[in-house]
Design a protein around this motif. Structure first.
Motif, mmCIF file in Angstrom:
data_model
loop_
_atom_site.group_PDB
_atom_site.id
_atom_site.type_symbol
_atom_site.label_atom_id
_atom_site.label_comp_id
_atom_site.label_asym_id
_atom_site.label_seq_id
_atom_site.Cartn_x
_atom_site.Cartn_y
_atom_site.Cartn_z
ATOM 1 N N UNK A 148 -46.929 108.885 42.202
ATOM 2 C CA UNK A 148 -47.521 110.204 42.504
ATOM 3 C C UNK A 148 -47.065 110.752 43.853
ATOM 4 N N UNK A 149 -45.788 110.560 44.147
ATOM 5 C CA UNK A 149 -45.213 111.075 45.391
ATOM 6 C C UNK A 149 -44.073 112.031 45.025
ATOM 7 N N UNK A 150 -44.450 113.077 44.266
ATOM 8 C CA UNK A 150 -43.479 114.015 43.717
ATOM 9 C C UNK A 150 -42.645 114.742 44.752
ATOM 10 N N UNK A 151 -43.225 115.136 45.870
ATOM 11 C CA UNK A 151 -42.466 115.851 46.904
ATOM 12 C C UNK A 151 -41.331 114.984 47.446
ATOM 13 N N UNK A 152 -41.625 113.706 47.671
ATOM 14 C CA UNK A 152 -40.586 112.800 48.151
ATOM 15 C C UNK A 152 -39.494 112.616 47.090
ATOM 16 N N UNK A 153 -39.914 112.554 45.837
ATOM 17 C CA UNK A 153 -38.947 112.413 44.739
ATOM 18 C C UNK A 153 -38.030 113.624 44.673
ATOM 19 N N UNK A 154 -38.586 114.816 44.843
ATOM 20 C CA UNK A 154 -37.765 116.029 44.835
ATOM 21 C C UNK A 154 -36.720 115.986 45.943
ATOM 22 N N UNK A 155 -37.111 115.500 47.106
ATOM 23 C CA UNK A 155 -36.168 115.401 48.224
ATOM 24 C C UNK A 155 -35.037 114.422 47.897
ATOM 25 N N UNK A 156 -35.364 113.340 47.216
ATOM 26 C CA UNK A 156 -34.333 112.359 46.824
ATOM 27 C C UNK A 156 -33.363 112.987 45.837
ATOM 28 N N UNK A 157 -33.875 113.727 44.848
ATOM 29 C CA UNK A 157 -32.997 114.379 43.867
ATOM 30 C C UNK A 157 -32.071 115.376 44.561
ATOM 31 N N UNK A 177 -26.191 114.651 37.277
ATOM 32 C CA UNK A 177 -26.847 115.373 36.181
ATOM 33 C C UNK A 177 -28.252 114.819 35.941
ATOM 34 N N UNK A 178 -28.392 113.503 35.990
ATOM 35 C CA UNK A 178 -29.710 112.891 35.809
ATOM 36 C C UNK A 178 -30.654 113.292 36.941
ATOM 37 N N UNK A 179 -30.126 113.350 38.159
ATOM 38 C CA UNK A 179 -30.956 113.742 39.305
ATOM 39 C C UNK A 179 -31.443 115.176 39.140
ATOM 40 N N UNK A 180 -30.549 116.055 38.709
ATOM 41 C CA UNK A 180 -30.951 117.449 38.513
ATOM 42 C C UNK A 180 -31.965 117.579 37.381
ATOM 43 N N UNK A 181 -31.759 116.817 36.313
ATOM 44 C CA UNK A 181 -32.726 116.819 35.211
ATOM 45 C C UNK A 181 -34.085 116.325 35.698
ATOM 46 N N UNK A 182 -34.073 115.215 36.431
ATOM 47 C CA UNK A 182 -35.342 114.675 36.937
ATOM 48 C C UNK A 182 -36.002 115.646 37.905
ATOM 49 N N UNK A 183 -35.197 116.337 38.689
ATOM 50 C CA UNK A 183 -35.771 117.324 39.607
ATOM 51 C C UNK A 183 -36.507 118.408 38.823
ATOM 52 N N UNK A 184 -35.915 118.803 37.717
ATOM 53 C CA UNK A 184 -36.541 119.854 36.908
ATOM 54 C C UNK A 184 -37.850 119.445 36.280
ATOM 55 N N UNK A 185 -38.058 118.157 36.052
ATOM 56 C CA UNK A 185 -39.283 117.714 35.390
ATOM 57 C C UNK A 185 -40.251 116.989 36.337
ATOM 58 N N UNK A 186 -39.890 116.923 37.627
ATOM 59 C CA UNK A 186 -40.735 116.226 38.588
ATOM 60 C C UNK A 186 -41.878 117.118 39.040
ATOM 61 N N UNK A 187 -43.109 116.626 38.887
ATOM 62 C CA UNK A 187 -44.253 117.398 39.411
ATOM 63 C C UNK A 187 -44.259 117.334 40.931
ATOM 64 N N UNK A 188 -44.583 118.459 41.549
ATOM 65 C CA UNK A 188 -44.600 118.459 43.018
ATOM 66 C C UNK A 188 -46.014 118.396 43.542
#
Length: 188
Positions: A148-157, A177-188
């Motif tokens: 549940x650390x979506x903001x940090x995950x977005x920064x990694x992507x 491509x996987x990073x961009x896909x994950x960014x699109x589905x990552x809750x912030x």
């Protein structure tokens, strides 16, 4: 001796493909027993690959803790070796350890491993090691989402896309491509 070690490694891989995993593991153990103490770089590489394959096979058999012990053994034996032939199996062992820790609900430990991969190999020019770094970052992002650390995950992507976005290696393009896909589905 190197050719025998390679032949044994191929035998183990083939046994795994035939779903004869216990025999596969026995072959990897044989490689380690025969050549594990050898100082020859070529034989050390074959032993590292055999141990890596053994660890991955153990994961497939839901023996995650045993796999982690194998990955730790690889890191202890070869982690300080500067040989390119050994750096890649060590990076792969660390990556698989991190992924396995995540699967065992040990996300914080997994993140530490992914960070270690980035610190060790993040500046390496080798395409194979850059691929392991991007996979580590990608898995770190996934693990952060699970924690549940979506903001940090977005920064990694975003970091993956920025650091490797201009790289034309097919393996890295896939990770981007996987990073961009994950960014699109990552809750912030």
């Amino acid at each position: 001796r190197e050719e025998v070690a390679k032949a044994l490694l191929n035998k183990g891989i083939t046994l795994g493909q035939l779903d004869r995993v216990e025999e596969e593991i026995a072959v990897y153990d044989e490689i380690d027993q025969r050549y594990g103490q050898d100082e020859s770089p070529a034989l050390r590489e074959q032993v590292a690959k055999a141990l890596l394959n053994k660890g991955i096979t153990l994961i497939q058999l839901d023996r995650g803790e045993k796999a982690i012990a194998i990955f730790d053994d690889i890191e202890q034996r070869y982690g300080q070796d500067d040989s390119h032939a050994l750096r890649e199996p060590v990076a792969k062992a660390l990556l698989n350890k991190g992924i396995t820790l995540g699967q065992l609900d040990r996300g914080e430990e997994a993140i530490d491993i992914f960070d270690d991969i980035e610190q060790r190999y993040g500046q390496d020019d080798s395409p194979a090691l850059r691929e392991q770094v991007t996979k580590a970052l990608l898995n770190k992002g996934i693990t952060l989402v699970q924690l549940d650390r979506g903001e940090e995950a977005l920064a990694i992507h975003d970091e993956i896309a920025q650091r490797y976005g201009q790289d034309d290696s097919p393996a890295l393009r896939e990770q981007i491509a996987k990073a961009l896909l994950n960014k699109g589905i990552t809750p912030s």
